[in-house]
Design an enzyme around this catalytic site. Structure first.
Site, short mmCIF file in Angstrom:
data_model
loop_
_atom_site.label_atom_id
_atom_site.label_comp_id
_atom_site.label_asym_id
_atom_site.label_seq_id
_atom_site.Cartn_x
_atom_site.Cartn_y
_atom_site.Cartn_z
N CYS A 136 52.20 -69.89 -75.10
CA CYS A 136 52.70 -69.00 -76.15
C CYS A 136 54.06 -68.42 -75.78
CB CYS A 136 51.69 -67.87 -76.40
SG CYS A 136 52.26 -66.67 -77.60
N CYS A 139 54.62 -64.78 -76.72
CA CYS A 139 53.92 -63.81 -75.88
C CYS A 139 54.63 -63.68 -74.52
CB CYS A 139 52.48 -64.24 -75.59
SG CYS A 139 51.59 -64.87 -76.99
N ASP A 140 55.02 -64.81 -73.93
CA ASP A 140 55.46 -64.80 -72.53
C ASP A 140 56.93 -65.13 -72.32
OD1 ASP A 140 52.81 -64.29 -71.87
OD2 ASP A 140 52.31 -66.42 -71.79
#
Ligand code: NAP
Length: 314
Positions: A136, A139-140
């Site tokens: 992701c 997200c990261d």
């Protein structure tokens, strides 16, 4: 614990689940929607959405899903932020147990549990997940500001991840096992034009290099699919974007599934192999897997569920 009964229960909070809720709530059924572990579903992990009709200026995945949730709630849907841990479809009413141990029974069920990202299943993948290996970018990606990253895959997800990461990272290697991307042409053009994205064609990841206790991922061992030659690539992060697997574990042995685990439905009515159970969205979609097709499926399943509920009342 005392069981609660509802005529219609919806499992899942992606576009299929919320659309099913919007339609059934307007027919005054008061659906109960169980949102699952990731309220909003996969779209909350994407960046901008340019192809959902009605948003000419594009919209973020999170905002689109927040709006759908709001709309479902405004119309009367009861949304419960829990996951289903057990489902019994052997008799009606069906029984659904949640992770907080609440038990619901329902006369009709719409399964819209979607799909989850696939991994490469390499030996040290589990060890490095969260330590350089991710599925992701939104997200990261933040952790890879001015660092070198790789994205694995050639579909729309891989292309989106690569373009998103190119805004943060110093260099993005898009590694694909063939010599042609699967993603939409418009994405292919954006990838080609981006100065920070470098394609590595005809290549697969043989293994990750690094250890979570020692700085995490440091590189990848690649194999050329044509020459079988191995090489090493130094990267700080690797984003796996090789497709999705349907979230159907709960239904194994209860609903008919394809060998890959997708729920088999009647293509018009979205009825499953159990009367009163309908499935919509990525959990049963083999080809299109778009937000707009999932929403359309949620509508069809809702109309069929309403028809079913009125027939069993007679
Ligand atoms: P996908 O379309 O199934 O693509 C998966 C990619 O990963 C393919 O390029 C495939 O290679 C590659 N791959 C699969 N297994 C691999 C392995 N073990 N090692 C290396 N590469 C592997 O999956 P997706 O990109 O996640 O998209 C899923 C669905 O969501 C699609 O229908 C897509 O259109 C949709 N989607 C749409 C949007 C959008 O419209 N904005 C955004 C994201 C996703 P091959 O090409 O060789 O098979």
């Amino acid at each position: 614990m005392q069981k609660k009964h509802t005529p219609l229960l919806i499992l899942g909070s992606g576009p299929a689940g919320y659309t099913a809720a919007i339609y059934t709530a307007r027919s005054l059924i008061t659906p109960v929607l169980i949102s699952g572990m990731q309220p909003g579903g996969q779209l909350t992990q994407t960046t901008d959405i340019e192809n959902f009709p009605g948003f000419p200026e594009k919209i973020s995945g999170t905002e689109l899903m927040d709006r759908m949730r709001q709309q479902a709630e405004n119309l009367g849907t009861i949304i419960i932020d829990q996951s289903a841990v057990n489902v019994d479809l052997s008799q009606r009413p069906f029984t659904i147990t949640l992770d907080n141990e609440e038990i619901y029974t329902c006369d009709a069920l719409i399964v819209a549990t979607g799909a989850s990202a696939k991994w490469l299943d390499l030996p040290n993948e589990d060890n490095l997940r969260g330590f350089g290996v991710s599925a992701c970018a939104t997200c990261d990606g933040f952790f890879y500001r001015n660092k070198k990253v790789a994205v694995i895959g050639g579909g729309n997800t891989a292309a989106e991840e690569a373009l998103y990461l190119a805004n943060l990272a110093s260099e993005v290697f898009l590694i694909h096992r063939r010599n042609e991307l699967r993603c939409e042409k418009v994405m292919q053009e954006k990838i080609k034009a981006h100065p920070k994205i470098k394609m590595i064609w005809n290549s697969v990841v043989q293994n990750y290099i690094g250890d979570k206790n020692n700085g995490g991922l440091t590189g990848l061992i690649l194999k050329n699919t044509l020459t079988e030659e191995e090489s090493q690539l130094s990267v700080d992060g690797c984003f796996v974007a090789v497709g999705y697997t349907p979230n159907t574990e709960l239904f194994r042995g209860q609903l008919e599934l394809t060998p890959e685990g997708f729920i088999i439905t009647d293509k018009t009515s979205l009825k499953t192999s159990v009367e009163g159970v309908f499935a919509a969205g990525d959990v049963q979609e083999l080809f299109y897997r778009q937000a707009v097709t999932a929403a359309a499926g949620g509508c069809r399943a809702a109309l069929e569920a309403e028809k079913f509920l009125s027939e069993i009342k007679k």
